[in-house]
Structures are given as C-alpha cells and as structure tokens.
Design an enzyme around this catalytic site. Structure first.
Site, PDB file in Angstrom:
ATOM      1  N   LYS A  82      43.260  51.967  31.590  1.00 17.73           N
ATOM      2  CA  LYS A  82      42.438  51.520  32.714  1.00 17.73           C
ATOM      3  C   LYS A  82      41.549  52.656  33.211  1.00 17.73           C
ATOM      4  CE  LYS A  82      43.052  49.269  37.249  1.00 17.73           C
ATOM      5  NZ  LYS A  82      44.068  48.711  38.175  1.00 17.73           N
ATOM      6  N   SER A 157      42.966  44.559  40.117  1.00 15.69           N
ATOM      7  CA  SER A 157      41.893  45.417  39.616  1.00 15.69           C
ATOM      8  C   SER A 157      42.034  45.765  38.137  1.00 15.69           C
ATOM      9  CB  SER A 157      41.834  46.709  40.433  1.00 15.69           C
ATOM     10  OG  SER A 157      43.045  47.450  40.299  1.00 15.69           O
ATOM     11  N   SER A 181      47.379  44.125  41.480  1.00 14.53           N
ATOM     12  CA  SER A 181      46.330  44.380  40.497  1.00 14.53           C
ATOM     13  C   SER A 181      46.741  44.248  39.046  1.00 14.53           C
ATOM     14  CB  SER A 181      45.735  45.773  40.722  1.00 14.53           C
ATOM     15  OG  SER A 181      44.985  45.799  41.911  1.00 14.53           O
TER      16      SER A 181
END
Length: 479
Positions: A82, A157, A181
C-alpha cells in the site's frame, strides 16, 4: 502452466508450485505484471509499478530455488504494498501530490517481513490522501474502481490493494486499517480482509500513531491465503508500544484455518455510535442471512445487549481521528494543495487543545475497556461492515466540501471504527451478493488477540458457502 492458469492460483498454490518446480518465480511475476498492464488503466489499483525491481527479485528467487535448502513459505508469490507504507528506494506518495516524488530510505517493518517471507512486490497500491477516507481517490491517479462494477468506488483506504487482488493481478496484498480501511474494501470487492489485533503487526520503525487505531493486515481471495499472509506479517519489533501474544509454539494462523472451530456463542449487533445509522435493505438482508448461516452451522446466535455505545463515543473518536492530521509533514506553504477532507481534518486537529486531545484519548480507552468487558461472554461478534451497498464514483466528495464528505463517510462506515478503538481483531467475509451482482461483506469480531477463532470460523463459513467460484467481469479476458 499458462498465464491464464497462473492468476487462478491462490498464493499458497503459487508457493507450492514454485517448490515443486512447476513454475518459476519469474514466470509468476511476469504473468502478474502482464495483468497489471492489461487491466490497471481501467481500475486504478496502482500508483507506482516497479517491474524491473520485481523481476530482479524474481531472478534472485529463481536462484534460491535452484540452490535448494529451506525456502521461505511464500517464495515467488507476487504481491503489492500500500502506498501509505514506506518502501526503501520506491516512490511512496501517501496518496498526496505534495509527496509525488518522495522516495524513502527505509522500509516499514511489514514491508521487510513480507519480503523475508519470499513475496515479491509489484509496486505501490492506490490509497487516498494519507489514508483518511473510507474510499480511494486522489489527485495522482484518480479513483480505485471495483472490478465488480467500475462505476463504483473500491472502498478505502486500502482500495488499490483490494482491486489488485479482486482483479487477479495478485493473489494477496498488504493493506492497513485505522477505521475500516481493510474491511470496507474487502466488502466492496468480495475479499477476505483481516484487521489484526492491536500490536499483532508492528508499525515500526516510524509508525508513531499514538491513537492506537491503525494496523497492517492482509487482503486475499481465500481465508487460508489471508491467514498465511498474516503469519508473514505478524510479530513485534523491539520497542513497539503494543504487542499481541503470539500463537503457542508450533501453531500458525494458517493452521487455525484447517482446524474445527467447535460451537461458538456469537453476539449479533447492529448498534452504531453514529446517530441514525440505518442499513440499506440489501445490507440488512446480508446481515440476517449471515446470522442464519451461523445458526445452521450449529452456533448459538444471540443479540448483544443494546446501549453499550454511549453518546460521547463518536465525538471522542472524531477528535482522535483528527489528531492524525496534526503531524502531517506538509510545509505550511503547500497546505492548500491538500484535498478538502484532509484540510478539514487537519484544521480540526490543530484546533484541539492539549487537554481536549487527552480527554478524547482517555475517553476512548475507558470506553474500550467497558465494551470489551461487556461483550466478553461472546466468542465472536457479528456486525455489518457498511450501512450501504458500494457507492458510485464521486458520491462522497463531488461537491468539494470536506466537512460534508466526512459526514457521508460516517453514515456509510458506521460500524468498523469501533473495533479499531477496542483493538479487537475483525474480518470481512464475502457472504452476500445483491441482485445486480454487487458483493456485500459481513464482519466478524474476535476477542482481543484471538485471531485464531476468527480464522477457524471464517474457514468454516468459506467451506459452507464457497465464494471463490465467483469472479468479477473481465476475469478471463486477460492472461
């Protein structure tokens, strides 16, 4: 094996094929990079792709196989990191134009652990600015779109990571979760998403989140893959502020996926700290169906007593959430480049007094203790992930009003952040699809540090209602 077959394999199958000499790490990486090249322009899974670096790592893995000896458990398996996580020598933007050219000199601990387990990163996955929203969009590469319906946001996210897995670019990916997330994009994209217990996965060396809300965790298409990636990620680093007790000697999280779970007492809850949080009919149907499925499997399912979420919990959480905006390393002259939501949260955090900040942090810690004690009679809790079906592109922020954006997010993601506050492990499982083919995840929450029960129960649910046969549109269109 052909390229088409390779993306069908789970991460554990890929690792087994490498060990058996049926496929090389380079073949796996080339196949995965080809899918990224073919699919990503329409999905927005990646901010940065690093093919040369990935192929160099694959060549090193090829040589390691030829040398023989003990091999890492996931050697040669393609994955992705990520873009909130520092990766030495690789552009890491945090989803923000201010950091469009930033290249860290150090790896986050989780990045090093995944490399040590043998995985090979293809690059950095899409994330919203500093990971604040529960959807993924930024001014660098735009939105991450669900492969199940490209007019829908992929959640956030960790939306880019989820899209990469759901579209078959990689079998597993690392995400992080500070308020939902991992679980929200897992729900949107029909994946298994695990938010581990607080302290299960280290945030070293730079993770200084004094709120204790955020943690790294796995996204995968199967429970066993998620458990194997958690094994690779887990473990403290000396100096960590929090750590969860490891499994007993000789045990692994993957091992729990192959173990009978027994009869559990499961607490069903739809209570939210967000006033007026109401489930869409399809989400309510998914929740009720999950409860029936658990009962059919022999578990006792009873309602959690109402009234455990006091009126002050949400206000304290909002203040604590905004505190993360106070230490953003953005030069004052470039604050105007931040997106409206980030500016609003940063301003709210900076407006807090030291006393107000400490009162909010203390309130959450006291609440967390009371909540865990009040629910300790349940082995697992059952809750929705979101209140609504996956949202269309632009639904949260089309009007450019950061405060209104935040209110929409509260209404949508009304359940997940509670378990970041308590630090309990939680998982989203893809047990339901709407009539028009959109996935809806179901959340299961374990006792503190009890990922073992969650993984065993998740594996039982996966066996009872397999989801791996379902594929998003375009799955077979590219090798």
């Amino acid at each position: 094996m052909t390229g088409t077959q390779l993306h069908e394999l789970t991460a554990l199958q890929q690792a087994a094929a490498v060990r058996a000499g049926e496929v090389s790490p380079t073949e796996l990486v080339r196949s995965a990079l080809a899918r990224v090249e073919a699919l990503d322009a329409g999905l927005g899974a990646f901010v940065t792709v690093t093919p040369e670096r990935a192929l160099a790592a694959a060549a090193a893995a090829d040589a390691r196989v030829l040398r023989g000896g003990e091999l890492p458990p996931l050697l040669g398996v393609p994955t992705a990191i990520k873009d909130l996580n520092n990766t030495a020598g690789v552009r890491t933007t945090f989803g923000c134009t201010v950091f469009a050219d930033f290249v860290p000199e150090v790896d986050d601990a989780v990045v090093g652990k995944l490399a040590a387990a043998g995985t090979i990163s293809l690059g950095k996955t899409n994330t919203p600015e500093f990971g604040f929203p529960c959807y993924t969009d930024n001014d660098l590469v735009g939105p991450a779109r669900s492969p199940w319906d490209r007019t829908r946001l992929a959640g956030g996210s960790s939306g880019g990571a989820a899209v990469a897995v759901a579209a078959g670019m990689v079998a597993v990916a690392q995400g992080s979760d500070g308020g939902g997330s991992i679980r929200i994009p897992a729900s949107v994209n029909a994946l298994v998403g695990v938010k581990p217990s607080r302290g299960r996965v280290s945030n070293a060396p730079l993770g200084g989140d004094v709120t204790g809300l955020g943690t790294n965790g796995p996204l995968a298409r199967t429970v066993r893959d998620a458990a194997a990636l958690l094994d690779a990620m887990a473990g403290p680093v000396t100096g960590d502020a929090s750590w969860a007790p490891p499994p007993p000697p000789g045990e692994t999280f993957l091992g729990y996926a192959d173990r009978p779970v027994g009869r559990l007492r499961i607490g069903r809850t739809r209570e939210s700290a967000v006033p007026g949080a109401v489930l869409d009919p399809e989400v309510a149907a998914a929740f009720d169906d999950a409860a029936r499925l658990l009962e059919d499997l022999g578990h006792e399912v009873v309602d959690v007593p109402a009234g455990l979420l006091g009126p002050d919990v949400l206000a304290a959480f909002e203040r604590v959430w905004s505190l993360s905006g106070t230490t953003l390393p953005v030069p004052p002259g470039r604050v105007r480049e931040l997106r409206p939501l980030t500016r609003v949260l940063r301003a709210r955090g900076l407006a807090l007094s030291a006393r107000g900040a400490m009162e909010a942090l203390t309130a959450l810690r006291l609440f967390s203790r009371r909540y865990v004690q009040a629910t300790e009679g349940f082995d697992v809790l059952l809750a929705p992930v979101t209140t609504m079906t996956p949202r269309p592109l632009g639904w949260f922020d089309a009007d450019g009003d950061g405060a209104a954006d935040f209110e929409r997010q509260k209404a949508y993601a009304a359940f997940t952040a509670l378990y970041n506050v308590t630090g309990q492990p939680a998982v989203s499982l893809p047990l339901w699809w709407t009539d028009d083919g959109l996935p809806i995840g179901t959340m299961l929450v374990g006792r503190p540090a009890d990922e073992a029960t969650l993984i065993a129960l998740s594996a039982q649910l996966e066996e009872a209602r397999p989801w791996s046969r379902r594929r998003p549109p375009g799955w077979d269109a590219h090798a």
